[in-house]
Scaffold this active site. Sequence first.
Site, PDB file in Angstrom:
ATOM      1  N   GLU A  95       0.821  -1.203   0.000  1.00 55.69           N
ATOM      2  CA  GLU A  95       0.000   0.000   0.000  1.00 55.69           C
ATOM      3  C   GLU A  95       0.856   1.254   0.000  1.00 55.69           C
ATOM      4  O   GLU A  95       1.931   1.282   0.580  1.00 55.69           O
ATOM      5  CB  GLU A  95      -0.926  -0.012   1.218  1.00 55.69           C
ATOM      6  CG  GLU A  95      -1.908  -1.153   1.137  1.00 55.69           C
ATOM      7  CD  GLU A  95      -2.877  -1.220   2.295  1.00 55.69           C
ATOM      8  OE1 GLU A  95      -4.042  -1.564   2.046  1.00 55.69           O
ATOM      9  OE2 GLU A  95      -2.487  -0.945   3.435  1.00 55.69           O
ATOM     10  N   CYS A 331      -1.277   5.950   9.848  1.00 59.25           N
ATOM     11  CA  CYS A 331      -0.092   5.250  10.352  1.00 59.25           C
ATOM     12  C   CYS A 331      -0.515   4.005  11.118  1.00 59.25           C
ATOM     13  O   CYS A 331      -1.396   4.071  11.954  1.00 59.25           O
ATOM     14  CB  CYS A 331       0.692   6.104  11.337  1.00 59.25           C
ATOM     15  SG  CYS A 331       1.235   7.645  10.688  1.00 59.25           S
TER      16      CYS A 331
HETATM   17  N1  SAH Z   1       9.113   0.866  10.168  1.00 56.23           N
HETATM   18  C1  SAH Z   1       9.210   2.290  10.129  1.00 56.23           C
HETATM   19  C2  SAH Z   1       8.251   2.950   9.174  1.00 56.23           C
HETATM   20  C3  SAH Z   1       6.793   2.518   9.161  1.00 56.23           C
HETATM   21  S1  SAH Z   1       5.727   3.009  10.457  1.00 56.23           S
HETATM   22  C4  SAH Z   1       9.070   2.879  11.508  1.00 56.23           C
HETATM   23  O1  SAH Z   1       8.805   2.129  12.444  1.00 56.23           O
HETATM   24  O2  SAH Z   1       9.275   4.071  11.680  1.00 56.23           O
HETATM   25  C5  SAH Z   1       5.424   4.710  10.305  1.00 56.23           C
HETATM   26  C6  SAH Z   1       4.991   5.328  11.644  1.00 56.23           C
HETATM   27  O3  SAH Z   1       3.670   4.930  12.025  1.00 56.23           O
HETATM   28  C7  SAH Z   1       5.914   4.900  12.781  1.00 56.23           C
HETATM   29  O4  SAH Z   1       6.277   6.008  13.569  1.00 56.23           O
HETATM   30  C8  SAH Z   1       5.008   3.963  13.556  1.00 56.23           C
HETATM   31  O5  SAH Z   1       5.448   3.818  14.862  1.00 56.23           O
HETATM   32  C9  SAH Z   1       3.671   4.642  13.406  1.00 56.23           C
HETATM   33  N2  SAH Z   1       2.545   3.793  13.805  1.00 56.23           N
HETATM   34  C10 SAH Z   1       2.480   2.451  13.847  1.00 56.23           C
HETATM   35  N3  SAH Z   1       1.281   2.035  14.337  1.00 56.23           N
HETATM   36  C11 SAH Z   1       0.576   3.129  14.619  1.00 56.23           C
HETATM   37  C12 SAH Z   1      -0.732   3.365  15.148  1.00 56.23           C
HETATM   38  N4  SAH Z   1      -1.534   2.379  15.494  1.00 56.23           N
HETATM   39  N5  SAH Z   1      -1.137   4.650  15.278  1.00 56.23           N
HETATM   40  C13 SAH Z   1      -0.334   5.678  14.915  1.00 56.23           C
HETATM   41  N6  SAH Z   1       0.898   5.520  14.418  1.00 56.23           N
HETATM   42  C14 SAH Z   1       1.360   4.258  14.271  1.00 56.23           C
END
Ligand code: SAH
Length: 342
Positions: A95, A331
């Site tokens: 995605e 996110c």
């Molecule tokens: N693996 C990388 C990039 C993908 S996640 C990383 O961990 O940074 C992108 C962002 O979305 C990250 O900061 C992650 O922690 C956040 N994220 C993951 N699950 C989420 C949720 N349920 N609500 C809000 N942000 C979330």
Amino acid sequence: MYSKAQTDIRSLTRAELGDRLTAAGFPAYAAAEIFRWIYRKRVEDFGRMTNISRPHRAHLADNYYFSTLEKARRFRSADGTEKYLFRLADGPAIETVLIPEGKRRTLCVSSQVGCRFACRFCCSGRSGWKRDLTAGEIVGQVLSAESPATNLVFMGMGEPLDNLDRVLKAIEIISDPAGIGLGRRKICLSTCGLVQPLKKLIALSPSFKIALSLHSTDEKVRAGLMPVSGKNPLSQLVQVLESWTRKNPGALTLEYLMLAGTNTAPEDAHRLSRLARRLRAKVNLIPCHATGSGFDPPPPVEQRHFRDELVGRGIFATLRRSRGEDISAACGQLGLSALKPS
Ligand code: SAH
């Protein structure tokens, strides 16, 4: 169909393509011409590259192909956010999210199919890691967005530092002035924090931005949220990042998921501001999105209060407005539509 002997032309940087082509007898400027055809004119047929000689076009067609990303579904949020579900040539889906905001159009790309790190609040890791994306597949996401992106973030599915070589190659291709020419300062790589590849990246003194998914300044709390931090302690991540942020103030963002009852006490705000100051970092506060993980965001007044605590301590902190939640594009929600029967 293409044969194994052929190379996906969009997975090569201009320097790599140039080396191959000069070895095959092409003139020195051929790689730049071909970059213009592919990335500016969006041509996917070597036969149409009319300023390349006929025998050279035939050589290209024999040795190279264009990887395909099939746009299997397209979702549009009430807030203008778009999400694309791409089917890869070997079957799995990824995605990509396009988020318009004023004059900006931020494209959020995936770097892997699935993810190895299984952060408790995120659904991208729930069914594990399937494979890395190729540089061509990452570049392809940028080309397939329906309006050109002004900013690019590696915040889709997967962990970019777990696929670092291909991600770096993709960034080189996307930022090449002969092609798409997206400025490196408009590109941000977001990571959950892997010490070894982070060291390798910092040694290259990157000129793009980095975001660290921090979520807690307390090693124990962080380890409870992100199993990856057991072998990749925050103390080491900070040490590695500090050498870079000293020379690049403001290039690091600390992403901080707000989880009710877990990480938003006043003491958390104090520690977070100390760390942000040490790393000359901005803070991006993200209210946790629903992913069926059991975590909830704190009420909006508490969110604002937490932000104000940071701002009051001189930290540049923003509270991220959730975008595209109605189409599971926010996110941590990527992978939900691929998993859910529709
Ligand atoms: N693996 C990388 C990039 C993908 S996640 C990383 O961990 O940074 C992108 C962002 O979305 C990250 O900061 C992650 O922690 C956040 N994220 C993951 N699950 C989420 C949720 N349920 N609500 C809000 N942000 C979330």
